[in-house]
Design a protein around this motif. Sequence first.
Motif, PDB file in Angstrom:
ATOM      1  N   THR A 177       0.860  -1.178   0.000  1.00  0.00           N
ATOM      2  CA  THR A 177       0.000   0.000   0.000  1.00  0.00           C
ATOM      3  C   THR A 177       0.895   1.226   0.000  1.00  0.00           C
ATOM      4  N   THR A 178       0.431   2.258  -0.681  1.00  0.00           N
ATOM      5  CA  THR A 178       1.132   3.538  -0.640  1.00  0.00           C
ATOM      6  C   THR A 178       0.111   4.629  -0.383  1.00  0.00           C
ATOM      7  N   GLU A 234      -0.259   8.952  -0.542  1.00  0.00           N
ATOM      8  CA  GLU A 234       0.357  10.184  -1.034  1.00  0.00           C
ATOM      9  C   GLU A 234      -0.530  11.352  -0.620  1.00  0.00           C
ATOM     10  N   LYS A 244      -4.095  10.382  -2.159  1.00  0.00           N
ATOM     11  CA  LYS A 244      -4.253   9.087  -2.826  1.00  0.00           C
ATOM     12  C   LYS A 244      -3.839   7.970  -1.873  1.00  0.00           C
ATOM     13  N   LYS A 259      -3.218   3.809  -2.438  1.00  0.00           N
ATOM     14  CA  LYS A 259      -3.149   2.784  -3.466  1.00  0.00           C
ATOM     15  C   LYS A 259      -2.778   1.455  -2.815  1.00  0.00           C
ATOM     16  N   TRP A 283      -2.186  -2.911  -3.650  1.00  0.00           N
ATOM     17  CA  TRP A 283      -2.095  -4.065  -4.532  1.00  0.00           C
ATOM     18  C   TRP A 283      -2.624  -5.258  -3.754  1.00  0.00           C
ATOM     19  N   VAL A 311      -5.198  -3.696  -8.562  1.00  0.00           N
ATOM     20  CA  VAL A 311      -4.654  -2.494  -7.943  1.00  0.00           C
ATOM     21  C   VAL A 311      -5.843  -1.576  -7.703  1.00  0.00           C
ATOM     22  N   GLU A 321      -7.051   2.132  -6.284  1.00  0.00           N
ATOM     23  CA  GLU A 321      -6.578   3.472  -5.936  1.00  0.00           C
ATOM     24  C   GLU A 321      -7.764   4.333  -5.538  1.00  0.00           C
ATOM     25  N   GLU A 352      -8.863   8.205  -4.517  1.00  0.00           N
ATOM     26  CA  GLU A 352      -8.317   9.543  -4.734  1.00  0.00           C
ATOM     27  C   GLU A 352      -9.326  10.617  -4.359  1.00  0.00           C
ATOM     28  N   THR A 384     -10.515   3.570  -8.228  1.00  0.00           N
ATOM     29  CA  THR A 384     -10.213   2.920  -9.490  1.00  0.00           C
ATOM     30  C   THR A 384      -9.723   1.516  -9.186  1.00  0.00           C
ATOM     31  N   THR A 407      -9.989  -1.510 -16.512  1.00  0.00           N
ATOM     32  CA  THR A 407      -9.991  -0.595 -15.381  1.00  0.00           C
ATOM     33  C   THR A 407     -11.425  -0.151 -15.129  1.00  0.00           C
TER      34      THR A 407
END
Length: 164
Positions: free
Chosen positions: A38-39, A41, A51, A53, A55, A65, A67, A69, A79, A86
């Motif tokens: 996970t990230t 931002e 954000k 994100k 996986w 994946v 995401e 936002e 997403t 997608t």
Amino acid sequence: MKRRKYRKYALKDNTVFEPIVYDKSSFNLRNELDLFATTVELDDYDWMNYKLKAWLPTKAYGDIVIEFEYDGMGPCTMTIETKKKTYRFTFARDLFQEHIIKFLQKHIKHWDNKYAFSGTEEAVNFYNAVITHPKTESEDIETITREEALKRMAARRQKDMPQE
């Protein structure tokens, strides 16, 4: 025990996204050392843009994946990117706020722990909240290869050429 009813999304291609149960049986882990990623931002330079994100190697949808936002203006988006396509969902800002705060609080509490914070459980809970929320809206986004895009452009050009 009553089973909770939730909204299923049958999209244009008949894909149905359902909540993911957070346990080992829901994920396609190749071995015990498989890591989820996970990230997060947080960008407030000129306008807020947040954000998250993740996986996830799911059994139901394959490797996906996700995401989430928020850009400070309109509705938030989730997403979901699969190997073939997608998908985009829009949802309310208060839902984003609730889950990003939970994610960050758990992340901060985890700083002194021996192991790194994965955030996977929070990402799955966030995904489930978006999928089951009654005001969430979905939209298909087609993903095509470069070769397919070139073929379509050539076909459009051929169609637009004047006939003799």
